[in-house]
Design a protein around this motif. Sequence first.
Motif, PDB file in Angstrom:
ATOM      1  N   MET A   1       6.591   9.648  -6.679  1.00 24.72           N
ATOM      2  CA  MET A   1       7.845   9.019  -6.983  1.00 24.72           C
ATOM      3  C   MET A   1       8.936  10.084  -6.864  1.00 24.72           C
ATOM      4  O   MET A   1       8.757  11.212  -7.304  1.00 24.72           O
ATOM      5  CB  MET A   1       7.852   8.446  -8.394  1.00 24.72           C
ATOM      6  N   ASN A   9      17.973   5.840 -10.075  1.00 26.64           N
ATOM      7  CA  ASN A   9      16.838   5.076  -9.582  1.00 26.64           C
ATOM      8  C   ASN A   9      15.800   5.998  -8.976  1.00 26.64           C
ATOM      9  O   ASN A   9      16.066   7.156  -8.703  1.00 26.64           O
ATOM     10  CB  ASN A   9      17.267   3.986  -8.591  1.00 26.64           C
ATOM     11  N   HIS A  11      12.523   6.381  -6.075  1.00 24.71           N
ATOM     12  CA  HIS A  11      12.039   5.901  -4.787  1.00 24.71           C
ATOM     13  C   HIS A  11      10.581   6.282  -4.599  1.00 24.71           C
ATOM     14  O   HIS A  11      10.182   7.401  -4.912  1.00 24.71           O
ATOM     15  CB  HIS A  11      12.857   6.518  -3.643  1.00 24.71           C
ATOM     16  N   LEU A  12       9.832   5.362  -4.068  1.00 23.21           N
ATOM     17  CA  LEU A  12       8.447   5.602  -3.696  1.00 23.21           C
ATOM     18  C   LEU A  12       8.442   6.221  -2.307  1.00 23.21           C
ATOM     19  O   LEU A  12       9.152   5.745  -1.420  1.00 23.21           O
ATOM     20  CB  LEU A  12       7.695   4.268  -3.676  1.00 23.21           C
ATOM     21  N   ALA A  34       2.589   2.304  -7.922  1.00 22.94           N
ATOM     22  CA  ALA A  34       3.710   1.522  -8.445  1.00 22.94           C
ATOM     23  C   ALA A  34       3.446   1.023  -9.871  1.00 22.94           C
ATOM     24  O   ALA A  34       4.301   1.210 -10.752  1.00 22.94           O
ATOM     25  CB  ALA A  34       4.053   0.383  -7.500  1.00 22.94           C
ATOM     26  N   PHE A  37       3.823   3.907 -12.235  1.00 26.06           N
ATOM     27  CA  PHE A  37       5.231   4.250 -12.435  1.00 26.06           C
ATOM     28  C   PHE A  37       5.851   3.379 -13.521  1.00 26.06           C
ATOM     29  O   PHE A  37       6.486   3.883 -14.451  1.00 26.06           O
ATOM     30  CB  PHE A  37       6.003   4.083 -11.119  1.00 26.06           C
ATOM     31  N   LYS A  43      10.935   2.040 -16.582  1.00 21.21           N
ATOM     32  CA  LYS A  43      12.006   1.656 -15.660  1.00 21.21           C
ATOM     33  C   LYS A  43      11.762   0.235 -15.169  1.00 21.21           C
ATOM     34  O   LYS A  43      10.647  -0.278 -15.221  1.00 21.21           O
ATOM     35  CB  LYS A  43      12.092   2.611 -14.460  1.00 21.21           C
ATOM     36  N   LEU A  46      11.811  -0.033  -8.760  1.00 22.30           N
ATOM     37  CA  LEU A  46      11.331   1.066  -7.930  1.00 22.30           C
ATOM     38  C   LEU A  46      11.718   0.732  -6.493  1.00 22.30           C
ATOM     39  O   LEU A  46      11.491  -0.391  -6.033  1.00 22.30           O
ATOM     40  CB  LEU A  46       9.814   1.210  -8.052  1.00 22.30           C
TER      41      LEU A  46
END
Length: 94
Positions: A1, A9, A11-12, A34, A37, A43, A46
């Motif tokens: 991540m 934010n 990001h993957l 995911a 995460f 959060k 993603l």
Amino acid sequence: MLYLSGEDNFHLGYALMPNAWGKGFATELVKAGAPYFFEQTGKHELFAITSSGNTASQQVLLKSGFHRKGDVIQSGETLDLFVANGESVAIYGK
């Protein structure tokens, strides 16, 4: 991540060598990473970006609970922006 400095934010990101393409590694990575995460960070979103022509990565994201949100421009290149939330990943990420 990946956390992008100055943005609230995450990001993957992933990249595979060509000899690993088409073997399900990216799908396995996204479907495991995911949910982790969301569980660990609390959060709600993603993000991921792909080149417009990278249909293999786009399919990985779509079948893992991401949906296409629009376009972003980075370094003069138009890229496809995808987003997922914890609920969509829980449903599709299995």
